[in-house]
Design a protein around this motif. Sequence first.
Motif, mmCIF file in Angstrom:
data_model
loop_
_atom_site.group_PDB
_atom_site.id
_atom_site.type_symbol
_atom_site.label_atom_id
_atom_site.label_comp_id
_atom_site.label_asym_id
_atom_site.label_seq_id
_atom_site.Cartn_x
_atom_site.Cartn_y
_atom_site.Cartn_z
ATOM 1 N N THR A 72 20.241 30.472 20.491
ATOM 2 C CA THR A 72 18.850 30.478 20.032
ATOM 3 C C THR A 72 18.394 31.910 19.756
ATOM 4 O O THR A 72 17.730 32.184 18.747
ATOM 5 C CB THR A 72 17.944 29.802 21.083
ATOM 6 O OG1 THR A 72 18.310 28.425 21.150
ATOM 7 C CG2 THR A 72 16.476 29.919 20.727
ATOM 8 N N ASP A 81 17.476 24.746 15.053
ATOM 9 C CA ASP A 81 17.877 24.899 16.460
ATOM 10 C C ASP A 81 17.874 23.536 17.135
ATOM 11 O O ASP A 81 16.828 23.027 17.510
ATOM 12 C CB ASP A 81 16.907 25.853 17.177
ATOM 13 C CG ASP A 81 17.477 26.323 18.513
ATOM 14 O OD1 ASP A 81 18.579 25.874 18.885
ATOM 15 O OD2 ASP A 81 16.813 27.140 19.172
ATOM 16 N N GLU A 82 19.039 22.957 17.255
ATOM 17 C CA GLU A 82 19.188 21.621 17.859
ATOM 18 C C GLU A 82 18.161 20.635 17.287
ATOM 19 O O GLU A 82 17.382 20.041 18.034
ATOM 20 C CB GLU A 82 19.044 21.704 19.376
ATOM 21 C CG GLU A 82 20.046 22.639 20.026
ATOM 22 C CD GLU A 82 19.962 22.576 21.535
ATOM 23 O OE1 GLU A 82 19.986 21.468 22.069
ATOM 24 O OE2 GLU A 82 19.839 23.633 22.160
#
Length: 344
Positions: free
Chosen positions: A135, A265-266
Amino acid sequence: MEPMDTPSNDPTDERAARQEWRHAHDRTSDLQAAGNPTDPTMVPPVATADAEPAGTQAAPPAASTATPAAAQPTERIAKSMTEHPAHVPNPSDLVLAIRGLRVAFSGNEILHGVDIDAPRGAVVALVGPSGCGKTTLLRSINRLTELAPTASINGEIQLDGQNVYDRGTDLNLLRRRIGMVFQQPNPFPMTIFDNVAFAMREQAKTRPSRSSLMPAVQDVLQRAGLWDEVKDNLDRNALSLSGGQQQRLCIARTLAANPEVILMDEPCSALDPRSTARIEELIIQLAGSLTVVIVTHNLAQAKRIGDYAAYLLNGDVIEQGLARKVFEDPDQQSTRDFVSGMFG
Ligand SMILES: Nc1ncnc2c1ncn2[C@@H]1O[C@H](COP(=O)(O)OP(=O)(O)OP(=O)(O)O)[C@@H](O)[C@H]1O
Ligand SMILES: [Mg+2]
């Protein structure tokens, strides 16, 4: 398990508190990235093109002399370029070239000189165990990391050969060129139409009429695979959509700014398998016309959609290259252990 109100030294409590703090911070910077001026938690918009946030050590001025020639593929990825992935017309054409990226918080170095290549049009999957810095890496690409006052950042991230950490970089423009989609869908508390029209209105010199925006709004919602589900009521509040629909709306809102790169991000971790499959289809459709850099904990997903992949461990890139190679025939034992599910 201890009752909620009992003081505890349980390390999981400490972890939860840390995560909560990070989520609060993330929420602020998510909105900053998305450009919502109405949210009270929002960090004020960047006022001038060359303003540097406190605590940020941008790359030294010498970095601004970076030329496109410096954006040559790293040796490892160059080796794996004999096969061209479907989405990438020319693998040596890098839209992003990350070079020697070091990020520290309060002097504690998290990324130790990371080099990553993102060929134009590719889906680049970043994988690695929790806490390895995925991240942080993603947020450094569109300069969100520096919103943390304790962050220091060194190295180069070239977007089309230009270092995004150069003095004078227009952060609002940068974050339009490099859009971001987060783990938790974060539509603005306004109508579906207004969410999508937001970036278009921001970029227009005079306020455009709704009817003049409609074709572009429709186009973007179609590209995001949401049009058929929302076309009958574009004035519905975006927050009343399902989680999967909200995430596709966030992708539509990002697309409306016409980005070259989308960071994710995910993006599916809060979604059910059906919504996940829709987002994966969408990413595959978008790739080619733009580049997607996606962090995922779902290795099967990374294998399904990734053209290229990078495996990170403790702030270092252990291996990168064609996704098929990284996932099926990695060079490093550590990568083999990770992709075979031995840890992470
Ligand atoms: N704003 C911050 N201030 C201090 N430390 C931070 C900050 N952001 C991240 N870190 C630290 O950096 C390290 C890497 O965090 P990061 O969120 O980048 O990991 P990750 O690989 O994305 O993990 P996960 O898979 O769990 O999401 C962690 O030790 C984290 O605590
Ligand atoms: Mg993360």
